[in-house]
Design a protein around this motif. Structure first.
Motif, mmCIF file in Angstrom:
data_model
loop_
_atom_site.group_PDB
_atom_site.id
_atom_site.type_symbol
_atom_site.label_atom_id
_atom_site.label_comp_id
_atom_site.label_asym_id
_atom_site.label_seq_id
_atom_site.Cartn_x
_atom_site.Cartn_y
_atom_site.Cartn_z
ATOM 1 N N LEU A 180 4.168 0.253 -13.088
ATOM 2 C CA LEU A 180 2.737 0.536 -13.195
ATOM 3 C C LEU A 180 1.924 -0.759 -13.227
ATOM 4 O O LEU A 180 0.841 -0.841 -12.633
ATOM 5 N N ALA A 181 2.460 -1.778 -13.905
ATOM 6 C CA ALA A 181 1.772 -3.072 -13.928
ATOM 7 C C ALA A 181 1.735 -3.685 -12.535
ATOM 8 O O ALA A 181 0.722 -4.269 -12.118
ATOM 9 N N ALA A 182 2.829 -3.558 -11.790
ATOM 10 C CA ALA A 182 2.869 -4.102 -10.431
ATOM 11 C C ALA A 182 1.854 -3.400 -9.529
ATOM 12 O O ALA A 182 1.195 -4.037 -8.694
ATOM 13 N N ILE A 183 1.688 -2.081 -9.693
ATOM 14 C CA ILE A 183 0.692 -1.347 -8.915
ATOM 15 C C ILE A 183 -0.705 -1.872 -9.232
ATOM 16 O O ILE A 183 -1.526 -2.106 -8.327
ATOM 17 N N ASN A 184 -0.985 -2.089 -10.503
ATOM 18 C CA ASN A 184 -2.289 -2.618 -10.882
ATOM 19 C C ASN A 184 -2.472 -4.058 -10.429
ATOM 20 O O ASN A 184 -3.604 -4.489 -10.178
ATOM 21 N N ALA A 185 -1.382 -4.797 -10.324
ATOM 22 C CA ALA A 185 -1.475 -6.163 -9.804
ATOM 23 C C ALA A 185 -1.898 -6.156 -8.341
ATOM 24 O O ALA A 185 -2.670 -7.020 -7.894
ATOM 25 N N VAL A 186 -1.403 -5.179 -7.567
ATOM 26 C CA VAL A 186 -1.819 -5.064 -6.168
ATOM 27 C C VAL A 186 -3.317 -4.786 -6.095
ATOM 28 O O VAL A 186 -4.052 -5.414 -5.317
ATOM 29 N N HIS A 187 -3.801 -3.857 -6.913
ATOM 30 C CA HIS A 187 -5.232 -3.517 -6.898
ATOM 31 C C HIS A 187 -6.096 -4.715 -7.303
ATOM 32 O O HIS A 187 -7.141 -4.975 -6.684
ATOM 33 N N ASP A 218 -3.449 -3.489 -0.352
ATOM 34 C CA ASP A 218 -2.193 -3.285 0.376
ATOM 35 C C ASP A 218 -1.634 -1.915 -0.012
ATOM 36 O O ASP A 218 -0.777 -1.796 -0.896
ATOM 37 N N TRP A 219 -2.135 -0.864 0.645
ATOM 38 C CA TRP A 219 -1.746 0.491 0.276
ATOM 39 C C TRP A 219 -0.275 0.772 0.549
ATOM 40 O O TRP A 219 0.346 1.589 -0.139
ATOM 41 N N SER A 220 0.288 0.122 1.551
ATOM 42 C CA SER A 220 1.721 0.328 1.810
ATOM 43 C C SER A 220 2.554 -0.181 0.639
ATOM 44 O O SER A 220 3.569 0.432 0.269
ATOM 45 N N GLN A 221 2.126 -1.298 0.028
ATOM 46 C CA GLN A 221 2.823 -1.808 -1.146
ATOM 47 C C GLN A 221 2.631 -0.873 -2.345
ATOM 48 O O GLN A 221 3.567 -0.616 -3.104
ATOM 49 N N VAL A 222 1.418 -0.359 -2.493
ATOM 50 C CA VAL A 222 1.155 0.590 -3.576
ATOM 51 C C VAL A 222 2.047 1.818 -3.423
ATOM 52 O O VAL A 222 2.660 2.289 -4.396
ATOM 53 N N LEU A 223 2.137 2.345 -2.198
ATOM 54 C CA LEU A 223 2.958 3.535 -1.972
ATOM 55 C C LEU A 223 4.430 3.243 -2.229
ATOM 56 O O LEU A 223 5.142 4.063 -2.835
ATOM 57 N N VAL A 246 -1.073 7.862 -0.343
ATOM 58 C CA VAL A 246 -0.727 8.552 0.907
ATOM 59 C C VAL A 246 -1.987 8.829 1.719
ATOM 60 O O VAL A 246 -2.004 8.681 2.950
ATOM 61 N N ALA A 247 -3.070 9.204 1.048
ATOM 62 C CA ALA A 247 -4.319 9.493 1.753
ATOM 63 C C ALA A 247 -4.819 8.286 2.525
ATOM 64 O O ALA A 247 -5.384 8.423 3.625
ATOM 65 N N GLU A 248 -4.625 7.101 1.987
ATOM 66 C CA GLU A 248 -5.089 5.885 2.662
ATOM 67 C C GLU A 248 -4.226 5.520 3.862
ATOM 68 O O GLU A 248 -4.708 4.915 4.816
ATOM 69 N N LEU A 249 -2.966 5.883 3.805
ATOM 70 C CA LEU A 249 -2.047 5.504 4.891
ATOM 71 C C LEU A 249 -1.905 6.604 5.937
ATOM 72 O O LEU A 249 -1.850 6.332 7.132
ATOM 73 N N ASP A 250 -1.835 7.856 5.479
ATOM 74 C CA ASP A 250 -1.560 8.964 6.396
ATOM 75 C C ASP A 250 -2.716 9.943 6.535
ATOM 76 O O ASP A 250 -2.627 10.901 7.310
ATOM 77 N N GLY A 251 -3.787 9.724 5.789
ATOM 78 C CA GLY A 251 -4.962 10.561 5.906
ATOM 79 C C GLY A 251 -5.069 11.604 4.812
ATOM 80 O O GLY A 251 -4.071 11.982 4.183
ATOM 81 N N PRO A 252 -6.292 12.114 4.586
ATOM 82 C CA PRO A 252 -6.517 13.063 3.496
ATOM 83 C C PRO A 252 -5.824 14.409 3.690
ATOM 84 O O PRO A 252 -5.485 15.075 2.711
ATOM 85 N N GLU A 253 -5.598 14.830 4.936
ATOM 86 C CA GLU A 253 -4.959 16.130 5.158
ATOM 87 C C GLU A 253 -3.521 16.125 4.663
ATOM 88 O O GLU A 253 -3.070 17.075 4.010
ATOM 89 N N VAL A 254 -2.792 15.050 4.964
ATOM 90 C CA VAL A 254 -1.406 14.927 4.489
ATOM 91 C C VAL A 254 -1.382 14.866 2.967
ATOM 92 O O VAL A 254 -0.564 15.506 2.299
#
Length: 421
Positions: free
Chosen positions: A295-302, A312-317, A340-348
Motif C-alpha cells: 500500500l505504501a508503494a502504491i502511494n509512492a507511485v501517486h 504510472d497506472w500500469s505500476q499501480v495495477l 483498471v479504468a485508467e488502463l482498459d477503460g471505464p467499461e471494463v
C-alpha cells in the motif's frame, strides 16, 4: 506558550509511555500506573513552573511517579497486607524471562492491544496508556460521551486484571501476529483522522493522524527491522503529506486528480519514499513485502507524479495485483478497478465493480466509484442514482459535499474527468 510549558508538553509526549510502562512492570497494575503517572505530570506542571526545569525531566518524572505509586500503596494497604507492601517497595523479585525484544514500552503496547480485548477497547487503551491522551480527548476523537469512554477504559483495565493478561513481550513465534494486531489498531486511529466519520466533525482530523504517526514512529524505533512497521509508517506519511490539499476552503474534500500538488508536504513525501525504497531493496533481496508495504508503494507511485496525467497506472495495477494475492478483500478489488479504468477503460472497470455489489452494498466508496464510472460512460441517470446512494452512506461531511457537487454536475454537459480517489 512559555518555554516551561513547551518543555512540559515535550516531556509528556516523550516520557508518558515510558513512565506508565515502567510503573506497570514494577507494580503490576495498569490502572495504578496510569494514576501515578498522571499525578506525577500534574506535580511537574506546578513544580517546574515555580522552580524551573530539572536537569533530567524524564528521570524526575519517573522518580516522582514511583513515589506517588508507593504513597498510594501505603494509603490503601490494610495492616495485614504490609508484607505485600514491603515486597513491592524493595522489589527484589527476579526478572521474568524476556520475550523476543525487551522494552517496557513495547510490553505496554502489546498489553493494550491484546487480542482478548475488544477492538474499541484496544484503541482507547492505546491512546490513553501509550499516547497519553486524556479521556475527554479520546472521547471527543470518537464522538462519545466522556463517561462512556471512561467506562470503556475502566472495563478494559479490569479485563486485563481479571483475565490475567501478562505484561510481557510475545514470544518470537507469536511476535509477527501480535505486531500485526498493534499496527491494525494504529491504522484504525489514522483512518479515523484521515476520513473522519462523524457528521459534526472536521472532514480531516489532524490530531488523530498526527498521534497515529507519532505512535507508529515509536514502534518503528523499537522494531527497526520489521518491514510492515516501516511500511505502515511510510503509508501514513505519504497520505498525511497530501492533507494540506485534501480539503477546500468551503470544507469539501478534494479528489486526488484535483489537488494542488504544490501544497503537498515535500518532507513527508521524501521520508515516505525513503522508507519505500528500503523495503524495495529488502524485497529485491528475497524478503516478501507485506500488505502495508505494498500500500505504501502504491502511494509512492501517486506522490511521485507531478500531475495526475503522469501517474504510472500500469505500476499501480501491478502493485494491486500483488496485493490481491495477499489480501483478496472486496475493498482491495474495488481500488484495483480504479487503476483498471485508467488502463482498459471505464467499461471494463465497471464490470469488475458490479461483481462486488453484494459484498460492498453498504460501503459508500463502492457506490461513489460506480457513479464515477457510469458518469464517464455517459449513463447519467444510473450515475445519479449511484451518487445518491453514496451520499446516503457517507458519514464524512467533506466527502458528502464532494459527492453532492459531482452529482449535481450531471445536470450539466458531461466532461471527461479522472477517477474518484
Amino acid at each position: 506558550m512559555s518555554d516551561v510549558e513547551e518543555a512540559i508538553t515535550r516531556a509528556h509526549h516523550a516520557e508518558w509511555a515510558r513512565v506508565v510502562a515502567a510503573l506497570t512492570r514494577r507494580f503490576g497494575d495498569l490502572g495504578s500506573a496510569e494514576e501515578a503517572a498522571a499525578e506525577a505530570f500534574t506535580t511537574a506542571v506546578e513544580r517546574w513552573r515555580a522552580d524551573g526545569l530539572p536537569p533530567n525531566p524524564g528521570a524526575w518524572l519517573t522518580t516522582t511517579a514511583n513515589r506517588k505509586a508507593i504513597d498510594r500503596i501505603r494509603r490503601e494497604n490494610k495492616r495485614d497486607d504490609k508484607h505485600k507492601e514491603a515486597q513491592v517497595l524493595h522489589d527484589h523479585t527476579p526478572p521474568e524471562p524476556l520475550g523476543a525484544i525487551d522494552d517496557d514500552r513495547l510490553r505496554l503496547i502489546f498489553t493494550c492491544c491484546h487480542p482478548a480485548l475488544a477492538v474499541e477497547a484496544r484503541v482507547a487503551l492505546t491512546l490513553r496508556m501509550v499516547g497519553g491522551l486524556t479521556v475527554p480527548e479520546i472521547a471527543r476523537a470518537f464522538l462519545v460521551q466522556g463517561t462512556t469512554m471512561e467506562q470503556r477504559i475502566t472495563r478494559a483495565k479490569a479485563k486485563i486484571k481479571a483475565a490475567r493478561i501478562p505484561y510481557r513481550m510475545p514470544s518470537a513465534d507469536d511476535l509477527p501476529a501480535r505486531v500485526s494486531g498493534v499496527l491494525a489498531v494504529l491504522f484504525l486511529v489514522f483512518n479515523e483522522g484521515y476520513l473522519a466519520s462523524g457528521p459534526d466533525t472536521d472532514p480531516v482530523r489532524h490530531d488523530l493522524t498526527a498521534e497515529a504517526i507519532r505512535l507508529t514512529r515509536l514502534i518503528r524505533a523499537l522494531l527497526p527491522q520489521d518491514g510492515e512497521v516501516a511500511g505502515l509508517l511510510a503509508l501514513m506519511l505519504l497520505i498525511e503529506a497530501r492533507r494540506p490539499a485534501r480539503v477546500s476552503a468551503s470544507g469539501e474534500l478534494v479528489a486526488l486528480d484535483e489537488q494542488d500538488r504544490g501544497a503537498w508536504d515535500a518532507e513527508l513525501i521524501a521520508e515516505g519514499h525513503r522508507l519505500v525504497r528500503e523495503r524495495l531493496a529488502a524485497a529485491a533481496a528475497g524478503v516478501a513485502p507485506g500488505r502495508y508495504q505494498i500500500l505504501a508503494a502504491i502511494n509512492a507511485v501517486h506522490t511521485s507524479a507531478r500531475d495526475i496525467r503522469d501517474t504510472d497506472w500500469s505500476q499501480v495495477l501491478a502493485l494491486y495485483d500483488q496485493l490481491v494475492r495477499l489480501d483478496p478483500s472486496p475493498i482491495i478489488a474495488l481500488n484495483r478497478a480504479i487503476a483498471v479504468a485508467e488502463l482498459d477503460g471505464p467499461e471494463v472497470a465497471l464490470a469488475i465493480v458490479d461483481r462486488l455489489a453484494e459484498a460492498l452494498a453498504g460501503y459508500h466508496a463502492y457506490h461513489a466509484t460506480r457513479a464515477d464510472l457510469l458518469r464517464r460512460l455517459g449513463q447519467s441517470q444510473q450515475s445519479r442514482a449511484a451518487y445518491d446512494r453514496a451520499i446516503e452512506l457517507a458519514g464524512n461531511t467533506g466527502e458528502t459535499a464532494y459527492l453532492t457537487r459531482r452529482r449535481d454536475q450531471l445536470q450539466e454537459r458531461p466532461r471527461p474527468s479522472e477517477p474518484h480517489q
